[in-house]
Design a protein around this motif. Structure first.
Motif, PDB file in Angstrom:
ATOM      1  N   THR A 164     -51.757  -3.265   7.879  1.00 34.26           N
ATOM      2  CA  THR A 164     -51.196  -2.408   6.827  1.00 34.26           C
ATOM      3  C   THR A 164     -49.814  -1.896   7.202  1.00 34.26           C
ATOM      4  OG1 THR A 164     -53.462  -1.697   6.446  1.00 34.26           O
ATOM      5  CG2 THR A 164     -51.732  -0.441   5.336  1.00 34.26           C
ATOM      6  N   THR A 165     -49.694  -1.314   8.396  1.00 39.25           N
ATOM      7  CA  THR A 165     -48.431  -0.647   8.764  1.00 39.25           C
ATOM      8  C   THR A 165     -47.465  -1.567   9.508  1.00 39.25           C
ATOM      9  OG1 THR A 165     -49.301   0.059  10.906  1.00 39.25           O
ATOM     10  CG2 THR A 165     -49.698   1.535   9.035  1.00 39.25           C
ATOM     11  N   GLY A 166     -47.964  -2.660  10.069  1.00 41.06           N
ATOM     12  CA  GLY A 166     -47.114  -3.537  10.878  1.00 41.06           C
ATOM     13  C   GLY A 166     -46.911  -3.018  12.297  1.00 41.06           C
ATOM     14  N   ASN A 167     -47.569  -1.909  12.630  1.00 44.63           N
ATOM     15  CA  ASN A 167     -47.480  -1.325  13.968  1.00 44.63           C
ATOM     16  C   ASN A 167     -47.873  -2.350  15.030  1.00 44.63           C
ATOM     17  OD1 ASN A 167     -47.091   0.720  15.795  1.00 44.63           O
ATOM     18  ND2 ASN A 167     -49.153   1.577  15.539  1.00 44.63           N
ATOM     19  N   LYS A 168     -47.086  -2.424  16.099  1.00 43.12           N
ATOM     20  CA  LYS A 168     -47.359  -3.424  17.144  1.00 43.12           C
ATOM     21  C   LYS A 168     -48.459  -2.944  18.084  1.00 43.12           C
ATOM     22  CE  LYS A 168     -42.552  -5.008  17.190  1.00 43.12           C
ATOM     23  NZ  LYS A 168     -42.683  -5.889  16.040  1.00 43.12           N
ATOM     24  N   LEU A 169     -49.463  -3.815  18.299  1.00 38.53           N
ATOM     25  CA  LEU A 169     -50.615  -3.477  19.145  1.00 38.53           C
ATOM     26  C   LEU A 169     -50.708  -4.456  20.315  1.00 38.53           C
ATOM     27  CD1 LEU A 169     -53.168  -2.898  16.219  1.00 38.53           C
ATOM     28  CD2 LEU A 169     -51.955  -1.132  17.524  1.00 38.53           C
ATOM     29  N   ASP A 170     -49.571  -4.814  20.880  1.00 36.43           N
ATOM     30  CA  ASP A 170     -49.554  -5.886  21.889  1.00 36.43           C
ATOM     31  C   ASP A 170     -48.468  -5.652  22.928  1.00 36.43           C
ATOM     32  OD1 ASP A 170     -46.975  -6.994  20.972  1.00 36.43           O
ATOM     33  OD2 ASP A 170     -48.097  -7.312  19.127  1.00 36.43           O
TER      34      ASP A 170
ATOM     35  N   SER B 259     -55.695 -12.041  25.177  1.00 36.53           N
ATOM     36  CA  SER B 259     -55.637 -10.579  25.177  1.00 36.53           C
ATOM     37  C   SER B 259     -54.324 -10.144  24.538  1.00 36.53           C
ATOM     38  CB  SER B 259     -55.703 -10.079  26.617  1.00 36.53           C
ATOM     39  OG  SER B 259     -54.465 -10.340  27.253  1.00 36.53           O
ATOM     40  N   PRO B 260     -54.116  -8.849  24.362  1.00 40.31           N
ATOM     41  CA  PRO B 260     -52.827  -8.411  23.802  1.00 40.31           C
ATOM     42  C   PRO B 260     -51.637  -8.742  24.713  1.00 40.31           C
ATOM     43  CG  PRO B 260     -54.472  -6.678  23.566  1.00 40.31           C
ATOM     44  CD  PRO B 260     -55.080  -7.725  24.453  1.00 40.31           C
ATOM     45  N   ASP B 261     -51.897  -9.206  25.938  1.00 41.88           N
ATOM     46  CA  ASP B 261     -50.805  -9.676  26.801  1.00 41.88           C
ATOM     47  C   ASP B 261     -50.216 -10.983  26.291  1.00 41.88           C
ATOM     48  OD1 ASP B 261     -50.715  -7.651  28.639  1.00 41.88           O
ATOM     49  OD2 ASP B 261     -51.245  -8.880  30.382  1.00 41.88           O
ATOM     50  N   ASN B 262     -51.036 -11.801  25.646  1.00 47.66           N
ATOM     51  CA  ASN B 262     -50.503 -13.092  25.208  1.00 47.66           C
ATOM     52  C   ASN B 262     -50.706 -13.378  23.717  1.00 47.66           C
ATOM     53  OD1 ASN B 262     -53.248 -13.775  25.488  1.00 47.66           O
ATOM     54  ND2 ASN B 262     -52.879 -14.445  27.598  1.00 47.66           N
ATOM     55  N   CYS B 263     -50.845 -12.295  22.955  1.00 47.35           N
ATOM     56  CA  CYS B 263     -50.885 -12.414  21.485  1.00 47.35           C
ATOM     57  C   CYS B 263     -49.891 -11.410  20.897  1.00 47.35           C
ATOM     58  CB  CYS B 263     -52.251 -11.999  20.933  1.00 47.35           C
ATOM     59  SG  CYS B 263     -53.660 -12.931  21.520  1.00 47.35           S
ATOM     60  N   ARG B 264     -49.371 -11.681  19.719  1.00 41.97           N
ATOM     61  CA  ARG B 264     -48.720 -10.622  18.941  1.00 41.97           C
ATOM     62  C   ARG B 264     -49.714 -10.180  17.879  1.00 41.97           C
ATOM     63  NH1 ARG B 264     -43.725 -13.437  19.879  1.00 41.97           N
ATOM     64  NH2 ARG B 264     -42.461 -12.067  21.198  1.00 41.97           N
ATOM     65  N   LEU B 265     -50.048  -8.906  17.926  1.00 32.39           N
ATOM     66  CA  LEU B 265     -51.050  -8.334  17.026  1.00 32.39           C
ATOM     67  C   LEU B 265     -50.412  -7.166  16.292  1.00 32.39           C
ATOM     68  CD1 LEU B 265     -53.931  -8.238  19.702  1.00 32.39           C
ATOM     69  CD2 LEU B 265     -53.620  -9.953  17.905  1.00 32.39           C
ATOM     70  N   TRP B 266     -50.317  -7.287  14.976  1.00 31.00           N
ATOM     71  CA  TRP B 266     -49.709  -6.213  14.184  1.00 31.00           C
ATOM     72  C   TRP B 266     -50.771  -5.594  13.282  1.00 31.00           C
ATOM     73  CZ3 TRP B 266     -44.655  -8.924  11.959  1.00 31.00           C
ATOM     74  CH2 TRP B 266     -43.815  -9.270  13.037  1.00 31.00           C
ATOM     75  N   ASP B 267     -50.717  -4.276  13.164  1.00 27.32           N
ATOM     76  CA  ASP B 267     -51.604  -3.608  12.205  1.00 27.32           C
ATOM     77  C   ASP B 267     -51.350  -4.236  10.831  1.00 27.32           C
ATOM     78  OD1 ASP B 267     -53.115  -0.674  11.710  1.00 27.32           O
ATOM     79  OD2 ASP B 267     -52.031  -1.520   9.993  1.00 27.32           O
TER      80      ASP B 267
ATOM     81  N   MET C 187     -41.318   0.301  24.079  1.00 27.41           N
ATOM     82  CA  MET C 187     -41.739   1.160  22.967  1.00 27.41           C
ATOM     83  C   MET C 187     -42.735   2.230  23.415  1.00 27.41           C
ATOM     84  SD  MET C 187     -42.336  -1.903  20.252  1.00 27.41           S
ATOM     85  CE  MET C 187     -42.654  -0.908  18.801  1.00 27.41           C
ATOM     86  N   GLY C 188     -43.333   2.035  24.613  1.00 24.35           N
ATOM     87  CA  GLY C 188     -44.343   2.986  25.102  1.00 24.35           C
ATOM     88  C   GLY C 188     -45.677   2.782  24.396  1.00 24.35           C
ATOM     89  N   GLY C 189     -46.677   3.542  24.816  1.00 27.13           N
ATOM     90  CA  GLY C 189     -47.996   3.486  24.171  1.00 27.13           C
ATOM     91  C   GLY C 189     -48.707   2.160  24.344  1.00 27.13           C
ATOM     92  N   VAL C 190     -48.506   1.511  25.489  1.00 33.83           N
ATOM     93  CA  VAL C 190     -49.103   0.178  25.694  1.00 33.83           C
ATOM     94  C   VAL C 190     -50.634   0.282  25.778  1.00 33.83           C
ATOM     95  CG1 VAL C 190     -49.148  -1.877  27.155  1.00 33.83           C
ATOM     96  CG2 VAL C 190     -47.024  -0.585  26.902  1.00 33.83           C
ATOM     97  N   VAL C 191     -51.128   1.139  26.675  1.00 34.23           N
ATOM     98  CA  VAL C 191     -52.583   1.235  26.841  1.00 34.23           C
ATOM     99  C   VAL C 191     -53.249   1.749  25.561  1.00 34.23           C
ATOM    100  CG1 VAL C 191     -54.316   2.723  27.939  1.00 34.23           C
ATOM    101  CG2 VAL C 191     -52.858   1.288  29.336  1.00 34.23           C
ATOM    102  N   GLU C 192     -52.569   2.665  24.883  1.00 39.02           N
ATOM    103  CA  GLU C 192     -53.127   3.178  23.618  1.00 39.02           C
ATOM    104  C   GLU C 192     -53.280   2.028  22.613  1.00 39.02           C
ATOM    105  OE1 GLU C 192     -50.709   4.459  25.341  1.00 39.02           O
ATOM    106  OE2 GLU C 192     -51.162   6.569  25.700  1.00 39.02           O
ATOM    107  N   ALA C 193     -52.275   1.143  22.567  1.00 38.56           N
ATOM    108  CA  ALA C 193     -52.326   0.015  21.620  1.00 38.56           C
ATOM    109  C   ALA C 193     -53.445  -0.959  21.998  1.00 38.56           C
ATOM    110  CB  ALA C 193     -50.980  -0.707  21.606  1.00 38.56           C
ATOM    111  N   TYR C 194     -53.558  -1.298  23.284  1.00 43.68           N
ATOM    112  CA  TYR C 194     -54.606  -2.218  23.729  1.00 43.68           C
ATOM    113  C   TYR C 194     -55.990  -1.594  23.474  1.00 43.68           C
ATOM    114  CZ  TYR C 194     -51.235  -5.232  26.293  1.00 43.68           C
ATOM    115  OH  TYR C 194     -50.218  -6.084  26.640  1.00 43.68           O
ATOM    116  N   SER C 195     -56.091  -0.284  23.707  1.00 52.38           N
ATOM    117  CA  SER C 195     -57.357   0.418  23.453  1.00 52.38           C
ATOM    118  C   SER C 195     -57.720   0.358  21.979  1.00 52.38           C
ATOM    119  CB  SER C 195     -57.253   1.892  23.865  1.00 52.38           C
ATOM    120  OG  SER C 195     -56.968   2.010  25.226  1.00 52.38           O
TER     121      SER C 195
END
Ligand code: TMP
Length: 254
Positions: free
Chosen positions: A208-214, A198-206, A222-230
């Protein structure tokens, strides 16, 4: 609610006795920790998302013949798993430099690695999960050379498959952590993928933008944890809308 026997209480999950012989129920909590428990918080909705994302990824991996402990999802927060003897290793795969590798070796985060690199950490909270080599693993009997052979082969397959799967969703699989267990069937033992992906144990970057989703969003405040996992769930096609909080949703595709 009927009381169940707790088999193991982890930081983000609880294991209960299962509903069938040889099984356990894996319950996904909303708790998040980092730095071996130094930083703690509750992130509403995280457990629901990780349960669904891990179910999806384990099922996809089973589809290409990777044996896993996953049996089926039971409800929003629980999945039935096969009881395995956990091998006390965190197997980390890195495709791009980040996190502890960047710090330890002075490689800028985001630098692509010449090839995928597998690292092992000994699962021991008291020792802070130290980095170990294959020599330590086999010398101390945490896994046999044959076990390690199976672990490496499975890990490479998981990395190849998940890298492609995430890329198809516009996500770069930077690195991730796997755990394995021994599954006993009569006198026969085989190594299977365990724990969660899950995003708890992976580093997942967009991609194109490199935005962190993990989970780095939590680790680095950085905030926005649930938004990123969603967003990860949405891109994988397993959640149509990003919704926060358990009362309002998330709305999961069955
Ligand atoms: P690291 O850069 O902190 O060593 O982490 C590498 C990857 O492994 C990253 O995707 C997060 C994951 N990981 C865990 O899931 N659990 C852990 O205890 C650690 C240290 C890393």
């Amino acid at each position: 609610m009927k009381r169940r026997r707790v088999i193991y209480e982890g930081k983000a999950k609880t294991l209960y006795e299962g509903t069938e012989p040889g099984t356990l129920v894996q319950y996904f909590k909303d708790d998040a920790t980092a730095g071996n428990g130094a930083k703690k918080d509750t992130i509403e909705g995280k457990g629901v998302l990780n349960n669904r994302i891990s179910e999806y990824l384990m099922t996809q991996l089973a589809g290409i013949g990777v044996p896993t402990h996953f049996v089926r999802r039971l409800n929003m927060r629980e999945q039935l798993i096969k009881e395995v003897e956990i091998i006390p290793l965190e197997v980390v795969v890195r495709n791009v430099a980040a996190g502890s590798m960047s710090k330890r070796l002075g490689i800028e985060e985001g630098t692509p690695l010449p090839r995928s690199i597998i690292e092992y950490y000994y699962k021991n909270d008291g020792l802070n999960d130290p980095w170990v080599s294959e020599e330590h693993i086999t010398a101390f009997g945490w896994a046999s050379p044959q076990d390690l052979d199976d672990i490496v082969n499975l890990t490479i397959r998981v990395n190849d498959f998940l890298s492609g799967l995430f890329l198809g969703a516009g996500i770069k699989l930077v690195d991730f952590k796997l755990e394995f267990g021994r599954l006993w069937e009569n006198d026969y033992m085989r190594i299977v993928l365990a724990d969660e992906i899950s995003p708890d144990n992976c580093r997942l970057w967009d991609a194109t933008t490199g935005n962190k989703l993990d989970k780095d969003r939590f680790r680095r405040d950085m905030g926005g944890v649930v938004e990123a996992y969603s967003e990860v769930a949405r891109r994988l096609g397993i959640m149509p809308e990003s919704v926060q909080g358990e009362n309002k949703g998330p709305v999961l595709v069955q």
